[in-house]
Design a protein around this motif. Structure first.
Motif, PDB file in Angstrom:
ATOM      1  N   TRP A   1       0.748  -1.242   0.151  1.00  0.00           N
ATOM      2  CA  TRP A   1      -0.113   0.034  -0.272  1.00  0.00           C
ATOM      3  C   TRP A   1       0.763   1.153   0.070  1.00  0.00           C
ATOM      4  CZ3 TRP A   1       0.553   3.030   4.125  1.00  0.00           C
ATOM      5  CH2 TRP A   1       1.222   2.106   5.593  1.00  0.00           C
ATOM      6  N   LEU A   2       2.183   0.956   0.441  1.00  0.00           N
ATOM      7  CA  LEU A   2       3.129   2.758   0.161  1.00  0.00           C
ATOM      8  C   LEU A   2       3.379   2.624  -0.807  1.00  0.00           C
ATOM      9  CD1 LEU A   2       3.847   4.631   2.733  1.00  0.00           C
ATOM     10  CD2 LEU A   2       5.833   3.630   3.164  1.00  0.00           C
ATOM     11  N   ARG A   3       2.538   2.080  -1.806  1.00  0.00           N
ATOM     12  CA  ARG A   3       3.897   2.588  -3.647  1.00  0.00           C
ATOM     13  C   ARG A   3       3.663   4.471  -3.336  1.00  0.00           C
ATOM     14  NH1 ARG A   3       3.471  -1.999  -4.373  1.00  0.00           N
ATOM     15  NH2 ARG A   3       4.084  -2.015  -7.078  1.00  0.00           N
ATOM     16  N   PRO A   4       5.241   4.508  -3.994  1.00  0.00           N
ATOM     17  CA  PRO A   4       6.019   5.770  -3.527  1.00  0.00           C
ATOM     18  C   PRO A   4       5.205   6.749  -4.589  1.00  0.00           C
ATOM     19  CG  PRO A   4       7.087   3.691  -4.909  1.00  0.00           C
ATOM     20  CD  PRO A   4       6.425   2.930  -4.869  1.00  0.00           C
ATOM     21  N   ARG A   5       4.549   6.524  -5.840  1.00  0.00           N
ATOM     22  CA  ARG A   5       3.630   7.150  -6.218  1.00  0.00           C
ATOM     23  C   ARG A   5       2.321   7.966  -5.464  1.00  0.00           C
ATOM     24  NH1 ARG A   5       4.914   6.840 -11.641  1.00  0.00           N
ATOM     25  NH2 ARG A   5       5.958   5.079 -12.174  1.00  0.00           N
ATOM     26  N   LEU A   6       1.947   6.534  -4.603  1.00  0.00           N
ATOM     27  CA  LEU A   6       0.574   7.783  -3.782  1.00  0.00           C
ATOM     28  C   LEU A   6       1.416   7.712  -2.388  1.00  0.00           C
ATOM     29  CD1 LEU A   6      -1.147   4.576  -3.877  1.00  0.00           C
ATOM     30  CD2 LEU A   6      -1.674   5.814  -5.318  1.00  0.00           C
ATOM     31  N   ILE A   7       2.551   8.184  -2.116  1.00  0.00           N
ATOM     32  CA  ILE A   7       2.976   9.503  -1.323  1.00  0.00           C
ATOM     33  C   ILE A   7       2.270  10.048  -1.486  1.00  0.00           C
ATOM     34  CG2 ILE A   7       4.720   9.795   0.203  1.00  0.00           C
ATOM     35  CD1 ILE A   7       6.663   7.109  -0.516  1.00  0.00           C
ATOM     36  N   GLY A   8       2.506  11.234  -2.554  1.00  0.00           N
ATOM     37  CA  GLY A   8       2.412  11.832  -2.449  1.00  0.00           C
ATOM     38  C   GLY A   8       0.781  12.610  -2.243  1.00  0.00           C
ATOM     39  N   PHE A   9      -0.227  11.987  -2.698  1.00  0.00           N
ATOM     40  CA  PHE A   9      -1.709  11.869  -2.619  1.00  0.00           C
ATOM     41  C   PHE A   9      -2.028  11.232  -0.646  1.00  0.00           C
ATOM     42  CE2 PHE A   9      -5.583   9.052  -1.634  1.00  0.00           C
ATOM     43  CZ  PHE A   9      -6.247  10.070  -2.079  1.00  0.00           C
ATOM     44  N   TYR A  10      -1.216  10.526  -0.315  1.00  0.00           N
ATOM     45  CA  TYR A  10      -1.135  10.711   1.286  1.00  0.00           C
ATOM     46  C   TYR A  10      -1.036  11.011   1.670  1.00  0.00           C
ATOM     47  CZ  TYR A  10      -1.242   4.938   0.265  1.00  0.00           C
ATOM     48  OH  TYR A  10      -2.021   4.181   0.055  1.00  0.00           O
ATOM     49  N   LEU A  11       0.010  12.487   1.419  1.00  0.00           N
ATOM     50  CA  LEU A  11       0.475  13.788   2.040  1.00  0.00           C
ATOM     51  C   LEU A  11      -0.716  14.577   2.507  1.00  0.00           C
ATOM     52  CD1 LEU A  11       4.742  13.898   1.625  1.00  0.00           C
ATOM     53  CD2 LEU A  11       3.466  13.425   4.061  1.00  0.00           C
ATOM     54  N   ILE A  12      -0.918  14.564   0.992  1.00  0.00           N
ATOM     55  CA  ILE A  12      -2.265  15.746   1.392  1.00  0.00           C
ATOM     56  C   ILE A  12      -3.895  15.439   1.826  1.00  0.00           C
ATOM     57  CG2 ILE A  12      -3.423  17.007  -0.338  1.00  0.00           C
ATOM     58  CD1 ILE A  12      -1.495  16.496  -2.567  1.00  0.00           C
ATOM     59  N   VAL A  13      -3.949  14.033   2.316  1.00  0.00           N
ATOM     60  CA  VAL A  13      -5.186  13.436   2.770  1.00  0.00           C
ATOM     61  C   VAL A  13      -4.676  13.523   3.999  1.00  0.00           C
ATOM     62  CG1 VAL A  13      -6.825  12.552   2.884  1.00  0.00           C
ATOM     63  CG2 VAL A  13      -5.285  12.696   1.181  1.00  0.00           C
ATOM     64  N   ALA A  14      -2.966  12.921   4.547  1.00  0.00           N
ATOM     65  CA  ALA A  14      -3.075  12.752   6.000  1.00  0.00           C
ATOM     66  C   ALA A  14      -3.581  13.902   7.344  1.00  0.00           C
ATOM     67  CB  ALA A  14      -1.782  12.619   6.369  1.00  0.00           C
ATOM     68  N   PRO A  15      -2.858  15.017   7.004  1.00  0.00           N
ATOM     69  CA  PRO A  15      -3.324  16.256   7.957  1.00  0.00           C
ATOM     70  C   PRO A  15      -4.756  16.523   8.274  1.00  0.00           C
ATOM     71  CG  PRO A  15      -1.891  16.865   6.107  1.00  0.00           C
ATOM     72  CD  PRO A  15      -2.190  15.975   5.274  1.00  0.00           C
ATOM     73  N   PHE A  16      -6.010  15.314   7.040  1.00  0.00           N
ATOM     74  CA  PHE A  16      -7.183  15.878   7.351  1.00  0.00           C
ATOM     75  C   PHE A  16      -7.313  14.888   8.553  1.00  0.00           C
ATOM     76  CE2 PHE A  16      -6.242  18.742   3.593  1.00  0.00           C
ATOM     77  CZ  PHE A  16      -7.187  19.798   4.413  1.00  0.00           C
TER      78      PHE A  16
END
Lengths: 510, 301
Positions: free
Chosen positions: A245-260
């Motif tokens: 689940w921790l694909r390099p391409r998804l990290i950006g997306f995760y980081l945008i969502v995480a704070p919320f």
């Protein structure tokens, strides 16, 4: 036979091998000496009632009992993700100026304090807010990442540098020549750190942040073992599937969502932050008195002397005793456990079981392990020793197993116990010691959490000072803890250098 | 060559993107922590099973909300110190404290006040409990023969689990607990004290009488393994404490209304969950004995 197998290594190893054996024996000797002074006993009379309930719990995980399990998992991941990213990015920047002595000192200081202590400090300043958890992870991780990144950069191959045209700027040289060389190492190390971050994030729940540990602590405290086992199983699955689940391409997306996903918290008030620095952590005798008042300085000396003789000194002794025994326990366990996941000893399915076992043991927070053993054996150093050895033995066993997989053998190699004793161990022993010495300081830091369980390490006295809302004492003891860690770290570096143990440990078990 | 250049560009791009994203994530954290509503928040010391506390205090929150006409939230904390810190940092304005945590909190927050206590809290008491294998029997005198056993307190910051038992141990045995017992532990809370003495992990423990009653009712105590050996003399314990500045935020007279509403809790289920018969007025001076004891055994400077 051993001679023919060692072949090329024979010339290189003899002087180093004997000194490695000598150092190993010395550490075993020290551990035995510590064992003599340690407090080990078994006092429990009727542990079976509770242990039966635990065993039943393991086999009847109740996933429905945890109403908010999805939310908890998201929060655990979000805290880890933001904390580790912040730590990694600041660590990366700090690595560029790591040659400055002051940077090195600050980094070694911040990483020598356990996440839980950072969290307890930030809890006083910021209260129960997401920022408390983020900073508790980001700060020590920045210190660790700075050190590892700078070592990696330092040891990178320099062939490419020699063909850089004159006049190339520092920045373009860095990004086009030096960084690509080490990029894969940095990525692999950072993803390893992320796994550690998940564990840290979960553990922060023990002191009240809304991560997995929050519910785990409750479940254990209340004896809802079915709920506890459901939480732990979920956590194992989360850790075991990171690479899916921790694909390099998804990290950006995760980081945008995480704070919320962190959830709300209380307001942060500037006044509280100021009060912490200008009042709370000022030693009690100095509070509100003039700097020129001699008597308050005398009081300060008395204050320090009492703290040192009554708490710091006995705390340091038990911390060292526990650390040294657990270090050797870790060594024996990892030597026993690594074959479980090594292709030199087990087939595909055997290794899968081995992996499963190691994931379970290394992902169970040492706090929980110690708590379970406390039920078995009653209060003494024993539960702490076994918990630390198991947890760390599984981590080093995992790293050694992976390392042993990369060894190539002659077609006529020995098998089973002969292969283990005469070939694999001699060939990986240096790497094993390197892993172990890197882990030394970590084990010492972990003894702190067990102090919270009641074993009189430095962590115990820090916890007591915090319970008494005496932040000045707590900070003083935390600083002593930090110095002790820095000292162990330097000693470990000295021994590694003396033994010429590889400095390029690709997967630092830090 | 072009491929390599593209790869490098990709690496560079990824790094800068990740960099900006982390900075962004970090800077949005404080934003997500800003509270939208201006709710009246309270907490309670975690002296027993958390699910039991949640049930009890969520009911209290609903009750207060209905009576006061403002939003009321309960937040659970993991330690006594965290409850005091939250009160001190104005992250909660009201708290259900024990005697000692209340005294500590009110020293740290000027103008804060104890406003209500349970009827039983005026003369609260503890039990010393022992595992059956010790052969200790119940007596009215302090059991001096507990010296040399393996002993557990509750939480380090607890009145009934730490302060009062330590006071009596020092008074009757003239030594610090560490010198009296073979080993001294801190179980964390009263529920766990009972469980650890019942399993024999500790031989003797000090426990809050109300939690003992609750656990007895819940059928979690095996009387053949653990029993009461001594009951302490009475002392003032739990109370509701409120910050002095609530009137500024919720209007003049708010503090008095909270007090009145708490004193008017009549719902038998709600009272039984504490368990208390009723709530009566309290004042800071009611807790002077606790402060004196805490100073005597140096838990407060």
């Amino acid at each position: 036979m051993g001679k023919s197998v060692l072949k090329g290594d024979v010339l290189k190893f003899p002087p180093k091998n004997t000194s490695m054996v000598r150092v190993s024996l010395m550490f075993v000797g020290v551990a035995l000496f510590c064992l003599y002074f340690s407090d080990i006993s078994i006092t429990t009379h009727d542990p079976w009632l509770e242990i039966n309930r635990m065993i039943v719990g393991v086999f009847t995980p109740d996933f429905l009992a945890i109403g908010a399990i999805g939310d908890t998992l998201l929060k655990t991941v979000s805290f880890a993700l933001i904390g580790v990213s912040m730590g990694a990015v600041s660590g990366f920047l700090l690595a560029q100026i790591f040659h400055l002595r002051v940077v090195r000192l600050v980094c070694s200081f911040v990483r020598s304090i356990h996440e839980l202590f950072w969290a307890l400090i930030f809890l006083q300043i910021l209260g129960l807010t997401p920022l408390t958890g983020i900073l508790a992870i980001a700060l020590p991780y920045a210190g660790i990442c700075a050190k590892v990144y700078s070592e990696t950069l330092e040891e990178s191959q320099t062939h490419a540098l020699q063909v850089v045209p004159d006049g190339s700027g520092i920045i373009s040289t860095f990004f086009y020549v030096r960084l690509p060389e080490v990029w894969t190492h940095i990525v692999s190390y950072t993803s390893y750190r992320f796994e550690c971050g998940l564990r840290s994030s979960a553990v922060l729940g023990f002191i009240g942040l809304p991560t997995l540990g929050f519910y785990l602590e409750t479940a254990f405290n209340e004896g809802n073992y079915s709920e506890a086992s459901a939480l732990l199983i979920t956590f194992y699955v989360l850790i075991a599937t990171i690479r899916y689940w921790l694909r390099p391409r998804l990290i950006g997306f995760y980081l945008i969502v995480a704070p919320f996903l962190l959830g709300g918290g209380a307001d942060i008030k500037l006044g509280n932050v100021m009060r912490f620095f200008t009042f709370d952590i000022v030693p009690a005798p100095l509070r509100g008195s003039s700097l020129f008042d001699v008597s308050s300085w005398v009081d300060l000396l008395n204050w320090m002397q009492t703290l040192i003789t009554a708490q710091a000194f006995p705390g340091i002794i038990s911390t060292i005793v526990l650390t040294q025994i657990a270090l050797v326990g870790t060594a024996f366990l990892s030597l026993t456990l690594f074959p479980l996941i090594s292709n030199k000893f087990f087939g595909k399915y055997g290794r899968m079981l081995g992996h499963l076992f190691l994931v379970v043991v290394r992902s169970t927070p040492e706090f929980i392990l110690a708590y379970i053993f406390l039920q078995f054996w009653g209060p003494s150093m024993l539960p702490a020793i076994v918990a630390l050895s198991l947890h760390n033995g599984a981590i080093i066993g995992h790293l050694m197993g992976r390392y042993s997989n990369e060894i190539s053998l002659r077609p006529d190699h020995a098998h089973a116990i002969n292969l283990y004793g005469y070939e694999i161990i001699p060939r990986i022993y240096g790497q094993f010691l390197a892993f172990l010495f890197y882990r030394w300081e970590v084990i010492m830091r972990e003894t702190a959490i067990l102090g919270i369980l009641g074993i009189a390490t430095l962590g115990f006295y820090v916890d007591s000072a915090l319970a008494d809302i005496r932040l000045d004492r707590a900070i003083f003891l935390i600083v002593i803890t930090a110095f002790l860690n820095v000292a162990i770290d330097s000693l470990s570096r000295y021994i590694r250098q003396r033994l010429r143990l590889s400095r390029t440990v690709q997967h630092h078990p830090n | 060559m072009l491929k390599n250049a593209l790869k490098l560009f990709h690496t560079f791009g990824t790094i800068s993107l990740l960099f900006f994203l982390s900075v962004w994530a970090a800077s949005s954290v404080p934003l997500s922590t800003v509270k939208a509503s201006d709710a009246f928040v309270f907490t309670a010391i975690p002296d027993e099973d958390e699910s039991r506390l949640r049930q009890r205090f969520n009911k209290i929150a609903t009750y207060l909300e209905n009576k006061l006409g403002v939003a009321v939230t309960y937040i659970p904390v993991k330690s006594y110190a965290a409850a005091v810190a939250a009160f001190r940092n104005d992250q909660v304005q009201l708290a259900w404290f024990g005697g000692l945590s209340g005294v500590r909190a009110r020293i740290l927050v000027p103008n804060s006040e104890a406003i209500a206590q349970g009827l039983e809290d005026q003369a609260f008491f503890n039990y010393f409990i022992a595992h059956s294998s010790t052969g200790l029997k119940r007596s009215t005198e302090f059991p001096k023969n507990i010296a040399g056993t393996i002993f557990t307190f509750g939480s380090k910051g607890s009145t009934s689990g730490r302060l009062i038992p330590e006071f009596h141990i020092r008074k009757h045995l003239k030594k610090a607990p560490n010198d009296v017992f073979q080993k001294v532990g801190f179980s964390g809370n009263h529920t766990r004290t009972i469980q650890l003495v019942q399993s024999g992990a500790y031989q003797v423990g000090a426990v809050n009488s109300k939690v003992w009653e609750n656990e007895m009712k819940a059928g979690k105590i095996d009387s053949s393994k653990v029993s009461i050996i001594w009951k302490t003399p009475p002392y003032p314990n739990y109370q509701w404490s409120i910050r002095g500045d609530v009137d500024v935020r919720w209007g003049a007279g708010f503090k008095n209304r909270v007090k009145e509403v708490l004193l008017n809790i009549k719902d038998p289920d709600l009272l039984a969950s504490f368990p208390r018969t009723s709530f009566v007025p309290a004042s800071n001076s009611d807790y002077q004995p606790i402060l004196d004891v805490a100073k005597a055994i140096k838990l407060i400077d």
